[in-house]
Enzyme design. Structure first.
Site, PDB file in Angstrom:
ATOM      1  N   GLU A   1       0.819  -1.225   0.000  1.00  0.00           N
ATOM      2  CA  GLU A   1       0.000   0.000   0.000  1.00  0.00           C
ATOM      3  C   GLU A   1       0.844   1.263   0.000  1.00  0.00           C
ATOM      4  O   GLU A   1       0.550   2.210  -0.707  1.00  0.00           O
ATOM      5  CB  GLU A   1      -0.927   0.029   1.221  1.00  0.00           C
ATOM      6  CG  GLU A   1      -2.186  -0.794   1.074  1.00  0.00           C
ATOM      7  CD  GLU A   1      -1.933  -2.278   1.240  1.00  0.00           C
ATOM      8  OE1 GLU A   1      -0.803  -2.652   1.599  1.00  0.00           O
ATOM      9  OE2 GLU A   1      -2.871  -3.071   1.036  1.00  0.00           O
TER      10      GLU A   1
ATOM     11  N   HIS B   1     -10.308  -5.129  10.701  1.00  0.00           N
ATOM     12  CA  HIS B   1     -10.936  -4.945   9.397  1.00  0.00           C
ATOM     13  C   HIS B   1     -12.230  -4.160   9.497  1.00  0.00           C
ATOM     14  O   HIS B   1     -13.096  -4.279   8.648  1.00  0.00           O
ATOM     15  CB  HIS B   1     -11.208  -6.309   8.734  1.00  0.00           C
ATOM     16  CG  HIS B   1      -9.967  -6.966   8.224  1.00  0.00           C
ATOM     17  ND1 HIS B   1      -9.049  -7.554   9.054  1.00  0.00           N
ATOM     18  CD2 HIS B   1      -9.480  -7.097   6.973  1.00  0.00           C
ATOM     19  CE1 HIS B   1      -8.048  -8.040   8.334  1.00  0.00           C
ATOM     20  NE2 HIS B   1      -8.282  -7.771   7.071  1.00  0.00           N
TER      21      HIS B   1
END
Lengths: 327, 352, 436
Positions: A60, A129
């Protein structure tokens, strides 16, 4: 108007913008061959090729940085974060590079980049998450933050975000991808950034929210209507910059506000809204601004606990009753 | 130990031949210009005209000067915060660089950036970056854009050896190799990341060997020799432009001052510094010019005087320049601000 | 041409430097870049490398000296150059810089703005109940009207911003509104339908310039006020209330007035006489608190309250216990008359051992009064009126009068006060004894 799902609307937006401008490309994990982790980019690889629909390794930080660098020298990247939980790894690039490059260089750089992906809690994904990140990004001048709540808004706002010359954080929601709605058939349907939208008109209380929270608010409004309470639901659409003018029109009418979000309370979107509203609209308030948020805990896995943590239409109703002084 | 491998009094013969008279004369002028500018900046810092961070390039002039000599106008340069030299070599003037250091509106970033953020986009100087290693992905992005639009340009990405252990470095070089990007990654190995020597930070001290892990060519170069820097970079630039393959260059150099203006430099001995002063890149180039008859002492002295004058002129210019206007505090944040303004959500402070 | 060497900024935060050691000696040649001196800074000992070339001709400070940034520390020049003049000049400059106090950097020289003094919160004054006046009147009408929401200080009203605005626009006084929000907060629905409060100017009425009337306080009022404040603040008041069956008082008065012309006897006369009679049996109530002693008065010096424009004054009938009912009545009238003309001597309105205050003529049911020093008690008399009463288990009509005795607990404790009051009641209910 055509009925389509939220993901289809986003797909259409990407497709149209990539067809329209060769400088637009999509980069992220599984966006190409896998057709997108949530199928938002379905079919785009076949149409535009692997130079424009780019699968990345799990990096990322660097692919966010690659996107920013490419934007600095003239391209218009759309960087997909598989979920915004992972954007945390790229925060340095987004905040220290994307948001600040224009200022540090005194305007020599434009960074027309979009970071998009699902944000916030979904269903039983547990703590790591389920991160809501909107308030972190909203804190940073130099960024714009957008969060659509319907397929129609998704399409119009994503197109606008891609065309905007500043870095835009575009926040979707996993549990909304299947949601169906009417989407405009206009040939080039672009919604304005920085403007809120009244999703339901009312007179007695303003429920203000964005993204998935809008649906909690609309559900509450339905129930309240049965009791003769007319709730107005205002969809922020753009979280930064806020449309205080639009919000003020509603508050002046109803004199009471409930904010709704799925993130944690401390320093959340409701906190900023409450400050702005009490600061600018003090004399119109018949009650303190009340916010509905999740509980202040990392998201647990167990279904019953998650349900308890997350806000529901019922929570919105209770909050509305408080500001209406109804028992 | 990572010292310069050859303690020579002249630049490398073969590389000098290839570099040629004109380019070496030009390189010397540039290096002495950088040297006098940095010395003047140090003096202005000591007088309080420059504040905050100030990282001087003194001793490393050959690295930037030699490598940038390999570039064309359309190519890109990006570096970390020890960036005054790169700025002066690539589109910025002594005046606008000194003014930026002074935080004046006449600076190359109009006083918004300061020492660590020098920019000249039109000339391919993309900063000036403060977070260690965080600009390396940006460089990789320049390479991406070049490939995407088949522009045929090349990016030089400079960073210190302290950045080599950042995740951003590893991720970026992997992508550059994987995606065939025209980027040359140059580590300016001056042996000390602030006070931490390379040996204390890196398991592998022959840094060029890391290239193998990324599947790209890697080479160590004498960073005190401007001709060797040019030669190694030219090879890498050609490879990037024609083959779309990245290269990793380890430039072994030394800085004669502390990490920044606040550094007492207690982590190395005075003897070590004196040792490296024998291979001062400016001296090497000067001697080589004199030795080959490519420039006379009068000429090099005159260039030195010009460099001092330019630095003094830059300081006077900066001193006399105004700061940015207060009402412009909200400028350059957004391209399209919409209804945003910098006082929104704040309680305005009235200075009546 | 001599060069003045100044203390340089060697770290980004240093404001002054201490010379640790000179690295050159007088007469040494110095080249730019040479190590010139070791300087102790806020971070570490740093080596100061000379910016200039020259021969070191003079040093202005010694190792151990601390000087601010920019202060002159040495002089460079040509070999053999005479710099005595510059040395003098720079030493003077150095002395001035050092005398200026702690070394400051250019930034620190901007004076820190004085923090604004916190505006003092205005103390909300407790409004004192008026002199021997009754407790606050309830608004005319049924006792069931809820009182306006007040705080402990009697002033703060809780209202939402919107309600305040509506109230202001409509001329509604928030202190008259009952709030139905949490904690009595006044909210929109509480003020929406209200009419402007009478006291408040109608919204939109052009405000006429009106001035308050300011009247100087007379000496008499000042004195009364002072003494009443002292009394209320120092005497721990407690109150005993009794309702008296006044049927026989009513018939007695009628009979007395039918039987003579000398004086038209009033109920007040009868009450005053009753107090005197009761006090004669309770000398322990006819007292004054004197701190370390209690004075039991030899006679009853009866004060009675008279309302004047100037204020409430209590003329005193001295030795009232030596007077008959009619004598007492005559003296009361005489004193009251002179009181109204403000012709009383101070001895005539001070020194009461017991005071009676009667507001029955205003229809007051009962009230509590402030003790009138030096006495330790005061009797507050309410209206004599016909009321439904219970007689032999049946509902009947009877005359009733309620009296409240305020006592100074220091001098007269509860039992004594109660005993006196019980006897007073007995006297009033069997009033023939008043004629004795």
């Amino acid at each position: 108007m055509t009925t389509m799902s939220f993901r289809e609307a986003l797909n259409a937006a990407l497709d149209e913008e990539m067809a329209r401008d060769a400088k637009v490309f999509l980069m992220g994990e599984e966006v190409g061959q896998y057709q997108g982790a949530y199928k938002v980019s379905q079919g785009l690889l076949d149409k535009y090729g692997e130079d424009r629909v780019v699968d990345t390794p799990i990096t990322e930080l660097s692919f966010a940085g690659v996107g920013i660098g490419a934007a600095m020298v003239g391209l218009r990247p759309v960087i997909e974060m598989m979920t915004f939980n992972f954007s945390i790894l790229a925060l340095d690039q987004i905040i220290n590079n994307a948001a600040k490059m224009r200022l540090m260089s005194a305007g020599q750089y434009t960074v027309p980049i979009v970071f998009r992906g699902p944000n916030g809690p979904a269903h039983m994904l547990s703590a790591q998450h389920s991160q809501a990140t909107e308030n972190w990004y909203c804190n940073v001048p130099g960024l714009k933050v957008v969060a659509p709540s319907t397929p129609n808004d998704g399409k119009g706002l994503l197109k606008a975000a891609i065309r905007d010359d500043d870095p835009v954080i575009f926040l979707e929601a996993e549990l909304m991808y299947n949601m169906k709605g009417e989407v405009s058939d206009a040939e080039d349907y672009v919604l304005p950034l920085g403007k809120c939208h009244v999703k339901r008109e009312g007179t007695d209380v303003t429920l203000v929210s964005f993204s998935k929270g809008i649906h909690h608010a609309l559900g509450a409004a339905e129930e309240l209507a049965k009791d003769g309470v007319s709730a107005e639901v205002v969809d922020l659409r753009t979280l930064r910059p806020l449309d205080m003018e639009g919000l003020a029109r509603s508050v002046k009418k109803t004199n009471r506000v409930v904010t709704v979000e799925e993130g944690w309370p401390y320093g959340g979107i409701g906190a900023e809204l409450a400050y702005r509203i009490q600061h600018e609209l003090f004399d119109y308030l018949d009650a303190p601004v009340t916010r509905v948020t999740s509980l202040d805990v990392p998201m647990p896995y167990a279904e019953n606990l998650e349900e308890l943590v997350l806000p529901t239409p019922r929570d919105v109703i209770l909050a509305a009753n408080t500001v209406l002084y109804r028992s | 130990m990572g010292e310069t491998e050859t303690k020579q009094l002249f630049c490398d013969a073969a590389a000098t031949e290839a570099f040629g008279r004109d380019r070496l004369r030009e390189a010397f002028k540039q290096m002495i210009g950088i040297r006098r500018f940095e010395e003047r900046a140090a003096r202005e810092y000591a007088s309080g005209k420059i504040s905050g961070f100030c990282h001087l390039y003194i001793g490393q002039e050959a690295v930037a000067t030699g490598s940038l000599a390999a570039l064309e106008a359309k190519d890109h340069v990006i570096t970390a915060y020890r960036d005054h030299a790169h700025a002066l070599l690539r589109g910025c003037t002594p005046r606008d660089t000194m003014a930026e250091l002074f935080g004046k509106v006449t600076g190359n970033a109009r006083g918004r950036g300061g020492s660590m953020h020098m920019f000249a986009r039109e000339h391919g100087m993309h900063g000036g970056h403060g977070i260690v290693g965080a600009h390396i992905p940006l460089a990789t992005g320049f390479g991406w854009a070049s490939r995407y639009e088949k522009r045929g340009d090349v990016t030089l990405c400079f960073f210190g050896e302290g950045a080599l252990n950042q995740g951003a470095f590893y991720e970026s070089l992997n992508l550059a190799s994987l995606w065939h990007l025209p980027v040359v990654y140059i580590v300016e190995n001056n042996r000390y990341a602030m006070g931490t020597s390379l040996e204390r930070a890196s398991a592998v001290v022959d840094l060029y060997k890391k290239a193998e892990g990324f599947g790209m060519p890697g080479v160590a170069v004498d960073g005190m020799d401007v001709t060797k820097m040019w030669q190694a970079t030219q090879e890498a630039v050609d490879r990037a432009r024609t083959e779309m393959r990245p290269t990793f260059i380890e430039a072994r150099c030394y800085r004669y001052r502390g990490h920044s203006m606040s550094d007492p430099a207690k982590y190395r001995t005075k003897e070590e510094v004196a040792d490296y002063k024998q291979v001062d890149p400016v001296l090497l180039a000067e001697r080589t010019l004199h030795d080959r008859g490519w420039a006379t002492e009068e000429e090099t002295e005159a260039w030195d005087d010009e460099a001092r004058d330019a630095a003094a002129d830059a300081a006077d210019f900066a001193d006399g320049s105004p700061q940015p206007r207060l009402e412009d505090v909200g400028e350059y944040v957004y391209r399209t601000p919409l209804q945003w303004h910098p006082t929104e959500g704040t309680t305005p402070h009235h200075r009546d | 041409m001599a060069t003045i060497v100044e203390m340089p900024r060697l770290t980004d935060t240093m404001e002054e430097g201490t010379l640790a050691a000179w690295l050159k000696e007088i007469g040494d040649k110095v080249a730019a870049g040479d190590a010139f001196a070791d300087v102790e800074t806020d971070k570490a000992v740093m080596t100061f490398e000379s910016f200039d070339d020259g021969v070191l001709l003079a040093v202005l400070i010694e190792p151990g000296d601390t000087v601010p940034l920019g202060a002159p520390i040495a002089i460079l020049g040509k070999k053999g150059e005479d710099v005595t003049a510059q040395v003098e000049e720079q030493k003077k400059r150095l002395a001035e810089l050092l005398a200026a106090g702690p070394a400051t950097s250019a930034k620190a020289e901007e004076a820190e703005p004085e923090p604004e003094p916190e505006p003092e919160a205005e103390p909300k004054a407790e409004p004192e109940p008026a002199a021997s006046a009754p407790s606050p009147a309830s608004s005319g009408g049924a006792a069931s009207v809820p009182a306006a929401p007040t705080d402990a200080d009697g002033r703060r009203v809780k209202a939402s911003p919107l309600a305040r605005r509506i109230a202001a626009e409509r001329g509604v006084d928030l202190t008259t509104v009952a709030g139905t929000g949490p904690n009595g907060r006044i909210i929109k629905r509480d003020v929406e339908g209200l009419e402007p409060t009478r006291r408040v100017a109608r919204a939109g009425a052009a405000p006429v310039a009106r001035e308050d009337t300011v009247v100087r306080v007379s000496q008499m009022r000042k004195t009364i006020a002072k003494r009443l404040v002292e009394s209320k603040q120092s005497a721990p008041h407690y109150y005993l209330t009794m309702t008296v069956d006044a049927d026989r008082l009513v018939s007695l008065r009628r009979e007395i007035n039918a039987a003579q012309d000398r004086l038209k006897v009033s109920y007040n006369d009868l009450v005053l006489r009753a107090c005197v009679v009761a006090l004669m049996d309770h000398p322990e109530v006819n007292v004054a608190w004197e701190g370390t002693t209690i004075r039991q008065f030899a006679g009853v010096h009866l004060g009675f309250a008279v309302a004047l424009d100037e204020g409430l004054i209590s003329p005193v009938v001295r030795d009232a216990d030596t007077l008959s009912l009619l004598d007492l009545g005559e003296q009361v009238r005489e004193l009251a008359g002179r009181a109204r003309e403000q012709k009383l001597e101070s001895a005539e309105y001070t020194g009461a051992s017991f005071t009676v205050s009667n507001l029955g003529m205003f229809g007051i049911d009962h009230f509590t009064a402030v003790i009138n020093p030096p006495g330790a008690c005061i009797l507050a008399v309410g209206a004599l009126a016909q009321q439904p009463v219970v007689k032999d288990g049946e509902l009947a009509v009877g005359h009733r009068m309620t009296v409240t005795l305020s006592c100074d607990h220091r001098a007269v404790d509860g039992a004594r006060g109660a005993a006196f009051l019980a006897d007073l009641k007995a006297v009033l209910e069997a009033p023939l004894g008043l004629l004795l």
